[in-house]
Write a protein that holds these residues in place. Structure first.
Motif, short mmCIF file in Angstrom:
data_model
loop_
_atom_site.label_atom_id
_atom_site.label_comp_id
_atom_site.label_asym_id
_atom_site.label_seq_id
_atom_site.Cartn_x
_atom_site.Cartn_y
_atom_site.Cartn_z
N THR A 237 23.24 -11.04 -29.29
CA THR A 237 22.32 -11.75 -28.65
C THR A 237 21.26 -10.63 -29.45
OG1 THR A 237 21.48 -11.20 -26.52
CG2 THR A 237 22.64 -13.46 -26.55
N LEU B 23 21.34 -7.57 -30.96
CA LEU B 23 21.63 -6.60 -32.22
C LEU B 23 21.44 -7.65 -33.71
CD1 LEU B 23 22.84 -3.65 -33.36
CD2 LEU B 23 25.39 -5.37 -33.22
N ASP C 188 20.31 -10.30 -33.91
CA ASP C 188 18.84 -10.59 -34.23
C ASP C 188 17.80 -9.62 -34.78
OD1 ASP C 188 18.02 -12.89 -32.98
OD2 ASP C 188 16.92 -11.59 -30.79
N ASN D 128 26.29 -12.36 -18.81
CA ASN D 128 24.72 -12.46 -17.58
C ASN D 128 25.21 -13.43 -16.46
OD1 ASN D 128 22.12 -10.75 -19.30
ND2 ASN D 128 23.94 -10.27 -18.45
N SER E 233 16.29 -14.77 -14.09
CA SER E 233 15.32 -14.39 -14.39
C SER E 233 14.23 -14.49 -15.74
CB SER E 233 14.10 -14.14 -13.46
OG SER E 233 14.51 -12.49 -13.82
N GLY E 234 16.26 -13.93 -16.31
CA GLY E 234 15.68 -13.42 -18.25
C GLY E 234 16.39 -14.53 -18.72
N MET F 233 25.98 -15.92 -23.72
CA MET F 233 26.41 -15.13 -24.27
C MET F 233 26.13 -13.55 -23.85
SD MET F 233 27.49 -16.36 -26.47
CE MET F 233 27.81 -15.71 -28.20
N ALA F 234 25.18 -13.55 -22.95
CA ALA F 234 24.77 -11.50 -22.87
C ALA F 234 25.59 -11.11 -22.25
CB ALA F 234 23.26 -11.78 -22.42
N GLY G 42 25.95 -5.42 -23.29
CA GLY G 42 24.68 -5.32 -24.46
C GLY G 42 23.20 -5.67 -23.36
N GLN H 259 19.66 -4.01 -23.99
CA GLN H 259 19.06 -4.31 -24.64
C GLN H 259 17.04 -3.12 -25.56
OE1 GLN H 259 16.24 -6.93 -23.20
NE2 GLN H 259 17.73 -6.74 -21.45
N MET I 186 17.54 -7.16 -15.40
CA MET I 186 19.36 -6.58 -14.63
C MET I 186 19.31 -4.76 -14.20
SD MET I 186 23.04 -7.08 -16.39
CE MET I 186 23.06 -4.67 -16.98
N LEU J 223 23.82 8.02 -24.72
CA LEU J 223 25.23 7.53 -25.44
C LEU J 223 25.35 8.15 -26.78
CD1 LEU J 223 25.53 3.86 -24.82
CD2 LEU J 223 26.42 5.69 -23.47
N LYS K 187 9.50 -11.47 -10.73
CA LYS K 187 8.85 -11.34 -11.80
C LYS K 187 7.92 -12.46 -12.27
CE LYS K 187 10.72 -11.67 -16.64
NZ LYS K 187 12.25 -12.64 -17.42
N TYR L 226 11.51 -18.03 -19.40
CA TYR L 226 11.73 -17.95 -20.90
C TYR L 226 11.27 -16.60 -21.77
CZ TYR L 226 13.97 -18.77 -26.12
OH TYR L 226 14.88 -18.04 -26.91
#
Ligand SMILES: Cc1cc2nc3c(=O)[nH]c(=O)nc-3n(C[C@H](O)[C@H](O)[C@H](O)COP(=O)(O)OP(=O)(O)OC[C@H]3O[C@@H](n4cnc5c(N)ncnc54)[C@H](O)[C@@H]3O)c2cc1C
Ligand code: SF4
Length: 333
Positions: A38, A40, A42, A81, A103-104, A112-113, A117, A121, A171, A212, A236, A243
């Motif tokens: 979600t 990468l 993009d 997630n 909240s994300g 998916m996330a 990942g 992000q 997160m 990394l 938040k 969204y």
């Protein structure tokens, strides 16, 4: 989108060995792991990321949530997630993490996330995502148009003259307040990195975002045992109720005894160039009465070193109020 080779490694060791051949694990990496895709995919559609090899890690055995012998929690790198947010132990003992995750984005994206990942992000700075524009993070040495341009959503803490991009993760803010540890399998073996050290400040190298190196595969994240009696809240604040990324957010984990704060861990999102733990806010609270005046002082301490840009000065007061209100919510819940 450019062409690339798609590989499904048999096991974590094979994934590490193949990605160790990359020149870098930072911006411009020629080999990338793909989990939920979600972030990468993009960025590949925008030609911001152009890896020659994609290593699909979704079939690797990294998708479990398990108790650790010391009473903490082990979260696999490919745990979605949504699964993490709804896990009974997370909801009971690490509520701040569940709230941050929920909240994300949207339910579909959270399905998916993945944990790893989300840790990796990239910023939502509009210049970073537009290859027609210069950007030090995307192409080192080209400049930072955000400093004189559109910076309403960008950072006020941890910035440099080379980059003011905010870290967008919710997160990670909760994980910072929970003192998570990131576990990595690399070509030289495993290592454990406290989340506070994992993300780097931009300084003069904003294209380097984490510790990394080529070949490093995040395998899991561990959380220490929950603090008995702690109250937790993730708050938040954003332009619309769903969204949307945070303009300012606060994760608080606080313990009170006899009306006084005995322990406090506070982290902020939306305002920092990395998930922003605030020892200043924590020091302002510990040993003090758990009251509104001291909560406000903690918010002020958190933003003491904030540096506004032309369009985001409002975030400083917003973040102070966010910390203050999160502490009120946690202690009255
Ligand atoms: C429209 C939209 C709205 C969003 N809103 C929010 C929001 O409000 N709050 C929020 O926090 N997030 C938000 N997100 C971001 C979302 O949470 C991330 O895209 C997601 O968490 C990334 O996880 P992924 O598994 O899809 O990562 P991927 O896209 O698969 O990978 C991301 C990066 O991590 C690397 N990677 C993945 N797994 C590993 C591993 N095990 N080891 C080493 N490297 C690895 C990949 O190589 C890549 O560089 C939003 C995203 C979108 C598209
Ligand atoms: S703030 Fe960072 S990501 Fe945004 S344009 Fe400047 S260098 Fe690029």
């Amino acid at each position: 989108m450019h062409t690339f080779e798609f590989i499904r490694p048999e096991n974590p060791a094979a994934a590490v060995a193949t990605s160790a051949k990359a020149k870098t694990a930072q911006q411009g990496a020629d080999v990338r792991f793909v989990a939920g895709g979600t972030t990468l995919i993009d960025l590949m559609k925008l030609n911001v990321e152009t890896p020659a090899r994609l290593l699909d890690i979704n079939r690797l055995p990294l998708d479990k949530i398990e108790a650790t012998p010391d009473g903490g929690l082990k979260i696999g790198a490919t745990v979605r997630n949504s699964d993490l947010a709804h896990h009974a132990t997370v909801q009971r003992d690490y509520a701040v993490l569940s709230q941050a995750l929920l909240s994300g984005a949207t339910a579909q994206l959270r399905n998916m996330a993945t944990t790893a990942g989300n840790l990796l992000q990239r910023t939502r700075c509009m210049y970073f995502r537009d290859t027609a524009m210069p950007c030090n993070k995307r192409e080192p040495g080209t400049g930072c148009p955000a400093i004189t341009g559109s910076n309403r959503t960008l950072a006020v803490l941890g910035t440099s003259e080379h980059c003011i991009a905010s870290n967008p993760s919710d997160m990670c803010v909760a994980m910072a307040a929970l003192e998570a540890t990131i576990h990595v399998q690399g070509p030289k073996g495993p290592r454990a990195i406290p989340i506070g050290d994992f993300h780097l400040l931009p300084g003069s190298t904003p294209h380097r975002e984490t510790l990394l190196e080529p070949g490093d595969l995040i395998t899991h994240v561990t959380l220490p045992p929950p603090k008995p009696g702690s109250k937790q809240v993730y708050l938040k604040l954003r332009d619309r109720a769903s969204y949307e990324f945070a303009l300012a957010s606060a994760a608080v984990v606080i313990t009170i005894s006899g009306g006084k704060v005995t322990q406090a861990r506070i982290a902020l999102g939306g305002v920092g160039t990395k998930p922003w733990r605030s020892p200043e806010a924590e020091a302002a609270l510990v040993g003090k009465s758990a009251d509104a005046a001291n909560f406000r002082k903690a918010g002020e301490a958190a933003m003491r070193n904030a540096k506004p840009q032309s369009g985001n000065g409002f975030k400083i007061e917003l973040a102070k109020r966010c910390v203050t209100h999160a502490l009120k919510m946690a202690t009255t819940a």
